[in-house]
Design an enzyme around this catalytic site. Sequence first.
Site, PDB file in Angstrom:
ATOM      1  N   ASP A  34     -20.327  33.507  45.627  1.00 39.31           N
ATOM      2  CA  ASP A  34     -21.346  34.506  45.957  1.00 39.31           C
ATOM      3  C   ASP A  34     -22.734  34.121  45.444  1.00 39.31           C
ATOM      4  O   ASP A  34     -22.875  33.364  44.490  1.00 39.31           O
ATOM      5  CB  ASP A  34     -20.976  35.857  45.324  1.00 39.31           C
ATOM      6  CG  ASP A  34     -19.830  36.545  46.053  1.00 39.31           C
ATOM      7  OD1 ASP A  34     -19.164  35.897  46.880  1.00 39.31           O
ATOM      8  OD2 ASP A  34     -19.591  37.739  45.777  1.00 39.31           O
ATOM      9  N   HIS A  40     -19.522  32.572  41.251  1.00 43.67           N
ATOM     10  CA  HIS A  40     -20.922  32.698  41.642  1.00 43.67           C
ATOM     11  C   HIS A  40     -21.657  31.367  41.506  1.00 43.67           C
ATOM     12  O   HIS A  40     -21.246  30.490  40.741  1.00 43.67           O
ATOM     13  CB  HIS A  40     -21.626  33.735  40.763  1.00 43.67           C
ATOM     14  CG  HIS A  40     -21.136  35.134  40.972  1.00 43.67           C
ATOM     15  ND1 HIS A  40     -20.027  35.624  40.335  1.00 43.67           N
ATOM     16  CD2 HIS A  40     -21.609  36.137  41.759  1.00 43.67           C
ATOM     17  CE1 HIS A  40     -19.829  36.872  40.725  1.00 43.67           C
ATOM     18  NE2 HIS A  40     -20.767  37.218  41.584  1.00 43.67           N
TER      19      HIS A  40
HETATM   20 ZN   LIG Z   1     -23.375  39.097  44.362  1.00 46.14          ZN
END
Ligand SMILES: [Zn+2]
Length: 252
Positions: free
Chosen positions: A68, A214
């Site tokens: 992400d 992430h």
């Molecule tokens: Zn996010």
Amino acid sequence: MWLLLLVNLASKVAAILVVGAAPGAALGLWLLGDALVAYHVFVPRAQGLARMHRRFTTARREVWLTIDDGPDPQDTPQILALLAAHGAHATFFVIGENAGRHPALIRAITAAGHEVAHHTHTHPLVWFWCATPGRVTRELDTALATLRATGVTPTRFRPPAGIKNLWLASALRARGLTGIGWSARGLERWPGDASVVATRVLRGLSPGAILLLHEGPAVPAGIRVEAIRLVLERLDEQGYHCVVPGAEQLED
Ligand SMILES: [Zn+2]
């Protein structure tokens, strides 16, 4: 969603009915409905407001690696090299603003055979839970237009931190977007180094897991890219492959 709102309304009516006889119980009833709605807004695994798939069906040792908050000019090229070295496929849930700044990275992700998915336009972590229908529309459509300009039409969406709101389900449906959650996440900003993050995201690993990690500057130095590298190594050691599942494989 309507059932949730109905239960909330019923708790308010019940509170008003009993407030004269039992004020304490009335307060409890009043808050009960709100607590129920808050649970479905803020708790990622709650499915009452918008469905977010959290696993996929597979008979093989396969997981879905999702990354992400990119694309990021420092991290994305390194991650693409790691994925190639491990023969892994992944889905990048990108932020529209980042995609607009780095369209070449979006094209590099798709050229390498990975999926680009939708993670809102501005990543509105603070106010997404109470966004108006107009703001939900802007978050979805601005990122869609940005991604389409790079030749990508995403079919999957993940809200910031898994937070939902009252308008999300219908907005996703209208745009042909499927909500995707996760079964395990690295929580990179929690205490620990890259090894701790990798251990956290691989705890309870089983076929069909959706792993969330992430990229970008919000990930602490020392964990950036390194956690993904460790996860890929440990998946290799355990005989797992990283795949992007088809729509028919998605489960609750
Ligand atoms: Zn996010």
